[in-house]
Design an enzyme around this catalytic site. Sequence first.
Site, PDB file in Angstrom:
ATOM      1  N   ASN A  41       0.831  -1.221   0.000  1.00  0.00           N
ATOM      2  CA  ASN A  41       0.000   0.000   0.000  1.00  0.00           C
ATOM      3  C   ASN A  41       0.859   1.264   0.000  1.00  0.00           C
ATOM      4  OD1 ASN A  41       0.969   0.156   2.587  1.00  0.00           O
ATOM      5  ND2 ASN A  41      -1.028   0.397   3.584  1.00  0.00           N
ATOM      6  N   THR A  44       4.865   2.807   3.951  1.00  0.00           N
ATOM      7  CA  THR A  44       6.260   3.082   4.327  1.00  0.00           C
ATOM      8  C   THR A  44       7.222   2.645   3.232  1.00  0.00           C
ATOM      9  OG1 THR A  44       6.549   0.948   5.454  1.00  0.00           O
ATOM     10  CG2 THR A  44       5.761   2.791   6.793  1.00  0.00           C
ATOM     11  N   TYR A 164       3.154  -2.248  17.773  1.00  0.00           N
ATOM     12  CA  TYR A 164       3.951  -3.137  16.909  1.00  0.00           C
ATOM     13  C   TYR A 164       4.116  -4.499  17.575  1.00  0.00           C
ATOM     14  CZ  TYR A 164       7.995  -4.555  13.996  1.00  0.00           C
ATOM     15  OH  TYR A 164       8.868  -5.202  13.145  1.00  0.00           O
ATOM     16  N   LYS A 168       2.478  -8.029  16.271  1.00  0.00           N
ATOM     17  CA  LYS A 168       3.325  -9.134  15.807  1.00  0.00           C
ATOM     18  C   LYS A 168       3.067 -10.395  16.632  1.00  0.00           C
ATOM     19  CE  LYS A 168       5.791  -7.317  12.424  1.00  0.00           C
ATOM     20  NZ  LYS A 168       5.782  -7.854  11.063  1.00  0.00           N
ATOM     21  N   TYR A 178      -3.752 -21.110  12.233  1.00  0.00           N
ATOM     22  CA  TYR A 178      -4.045 -21.605  10.877  1.00  0.00           C
ATOM     23  C   TYR A 178      -3.277 -22.884  10.593  1.00  0.00           C
ATOM     24  CZ  TYR A 178      -7.242 -18.092   9.192  1.00  0.00           C
ATOM     25  OH  TYR A 178      -8.365 -17.324   9.003  1.00  0.00           O
TER      26      TYR A 178
HETATM   27  P1  NAD Z   1       9.549  -1.491   5.323  1.00  0.00           P
HETATM   28  O1  NAD Z   1       8.751  -0.439   6.013  1.00  0.00           O
HETATM   29  O2  NAD Z   1      10.644  -1.057   4.411  1.00  0.00           O
HETATM   30  O3  NAD Z   1       8.594  -2.463   4.505  1.00  0.00           O
HETATM   31  C1  NAD Z   1       7.280  -2.780   4.913  1.00  0.00           C
HETATM   32  C2  NAD Z   1       6.378  -2.671   3.695  1.00  0.00           C
HETATM   33  O4  NAD Z   1       5.030  -3.023   4.065  1.00  0.00           O
HETATM   34  C3  NAD Z   1       6.316  -1.252   3.123  1.00  0.00           C
HETATM   35  O5  NAD Z   1       6.576  -1.294   1.738  1.00  0.00           O
HETATM   36  C4  NAD Z   1       4.883  -0.811   3.402  1.00  0.00           C
HETATM   37  O6  NAD Z   1       4.399   0.136   2.461  1.00  0.00           O
HETATM   38  C5  NAD Z   1       4.139  -2.132   3.393  1.00  0.00           C
HETATM   39  N1  NAD Z   1       2.878  -2.118   4.135  1.00  0.00           N
HETATM   40  C6  NAD Z   1       2.660  -1.657   5.381  1.00  0.00           C
HETATM   41  N2  NAD Z   1       1.363  -1.806   5.720  1.00  0.00           N
HETATM   42  C7  NAD Z   1       0.759  -2.378   4.646  1.00  0.00           C
HETATM   43  C8  NAD Z   1      -0.581  -2.774   4.374  1.00  0.00           C
HETATM   44  N3  NAD Z   1      -1.567  -2.598   5.269  1.00  0.00           N
HETATM   45  N4  NAD Z   1      -0.867  -3.341   3.169  1.00  0.00           N
HETATM   46  C9  NAD Z   1       0.122  -3.502   2.245  1.00  0.00           C
HETATM   47  N5  NAD Z   1       1.400  -3.136   2.450  1.00  0.00           N
HETATM   48  C10 NAD Z   1       1.715  -2.574   3.637  1.00  0.00           C
HETATM   49  O7  NAD Z   1      10.132  -2.451   6.461  1.00  0.00           O
HETATM   50  P2  NAD Z   1      11.109  -3.714   6.361  1.00  0.00           P
HETATM   51  O8  NAD Z   1      12.283  -3.425   7.219  1.00  0.00           O
HETATM   52  O9  NAD Z   1      11.305  -4.112   4.959  1.00  0.00           O
HETATM   53  O10 NAD Z   1      10.261  -4.815   7.122  1.00  0.00           O
HETATM   54  C11 NAD Z   1       9.587  -5.866   6.429  1.00  0.00           C
HETATM   55  C12 NAD Z   1       8.970  -6.805   7.437  1.00  0.00           C
HETATM   56  O11 NAD Z   1      10.000  -7.392   8.240  1.00  0.00           O
HETATM   57  C13 NAD Z   1       8.008  -6.131   8.402  1.00  0.00           C
HETATM   58  O12 NAD Z   1       6.918  -6.994   8.642  1.00  0.00           O
HETATM   59  C14 NAD Z   1       8.821  -5.961   9.657  1.00  0.00           C
HETATM   60  O13 NAD Z   1       8.028  -5.944  10.812  1.00  0.00           O
HETATM   61  C15 NAD Z   1       9.723  -7.181   9.613  1.00  0.00           C
HETATM   62  N6  NAD Z   1      10.975  -6.953  10.370  1.00  0.00           N
HETATM   63  C16 NAD Z   1      11.964  -6.167   9.865  1.00  0.00           C
HETATM   64  C17 NAD Z   1      13.112  -5.957  10.622  1.00  0.00           C
HETATM   65  C18 NAD Z   1      14.261  -5.119  10.104  1.00  0.00           C
HETATM   66  O14 NAD Z   1      15.241  -4.957  10.842  1.00  0.00           O
HETATM   67  N7  NAD Z   1      14.237  -4.604   8.901  1.00  0.00           N
HETATM   68  C19 NAD Z   1      13.234  -6.520  11.895  1.00  0.00           C
HETATM   69  C20 NAD Z   1      12.184  -7.294  12.389  1.00  0.00           C
HETATM   70  C21 NAD Z   1      11.058  -7.525  11.611  1.00  0.00           C
END
Ligand code: NAD
Length: 335
Positions: A41, A44, A164, A168, A178
Amino acid sequence: MNNHSNHKPQTILVTGAAGFLGSHLCDHLLAEGHSILAVDNLSTGNLANLAHLAACENPTSAADFNDPRFRFLEHDICQLFDPGPVDYVFNLASPASPVDYTRLGIETLLVGSAGTINTLEIAKKYNAGYLHASTSECYGDPEVHPQVETYWGNVNPIGPRSVYDEAKRFSEAAVMAYHRYHAVDTHLVRIFNTYGPRLQANDGRVISNFMMQALRGEPLTIYGDGSQTRSFCFCTDLIEGIVRLSRSSEHLPVNIGNPIEWTILECAHEVLAVTGSKSEIVLKPLPQDDPTRRRPDITRARTLLGWEPTIPLRQGLERSLHYFQACTKSTQPVP
Ligand code: NAD
Ligand code: UDP
């Protein structure tokens, strides 16, 4: 290997595909020959992360992606959708940085609840494999160190990070349900701090802040006294780990992260060394509930997946330098 291995090309749904990790995952899966429906969407994420897969230099909408092996759908996964038959679902959609999920608190709760259920329903309907991107934040401010997957965590359920952390944790419960009730072939990865090119330059995370500040000659902002620790994994290591997990028969959570632990002060000095910056270091107030230490026990990943990280922090920062240098040309301020 289970029936969702990479032996034949699959159709794969990746949510959060325009984000930092989602875009790297798409690259990895495309290189293996799979076809991808990328959903995001753009709350971010940024289409610039997928520009190399588009028909034009600066994609602005789904219409700019016309490779039959890579389709993009701008969509909020909290709203029901049917992508048609898919073999696998990687659910990465969620704001991820403390700055982003604090700004988008309700959206974060919704994507980690309704969004996760909606994508699990897709996996159930099409008998697809499913991997959910969970987080080390499930351990909260951990009393067990390093963190093992069997530790239930120390999370403040009503504090500023709870939008958050609890989303999670709900997602993990939903994924396990599931699996138990509907026999969906699910996988849960607990991701520890990951960095690299395409990390949003202005999302307030420590590596992006320090790199941008160092390159701009601004002071590096350390929150608290810098003695809190994190363990930093380079993005390509992380993607390799989660892809291996997605093809394993493990349904319980698996930590993926780099077990080398750094204080935030040490991290600042690594950034100064890599950038050659003369920036000074300034101390700022520590945010509420900021975990004092974090380090994954990766015994499970080593044993089950034969995985361990290969890229040390110094090398990962060097590989990220060019990207952050390009970001300094943007006018957006560091939060
Ligand atoms: P990011 O913000 O770059 O990517 C997240 C993406 O999800 C974004 O492109 C955003 O637009 C999209 N998004 C958010 N809400 C949405 C929705 N309702 N519908 C569709 N798209 C949506 O962050 P990231 O670092 O790439 O993280 C990716 C995943 O990994 C996340 O779930 C995050 O919680 C998890 N994670 C990341 C880290 C890290 O260090 N990068 C650590 C722990 C967990
Ligand atoms: N941090 C910092 N200065 C910054 C950004 C973050 O000292 O400019 C600290 C933050 O307080 C935390 C650690 O760095 O202790 C990691 O923060 P980040 O937001 O990257 O992720 P977290 O692990 O807290 O989710």
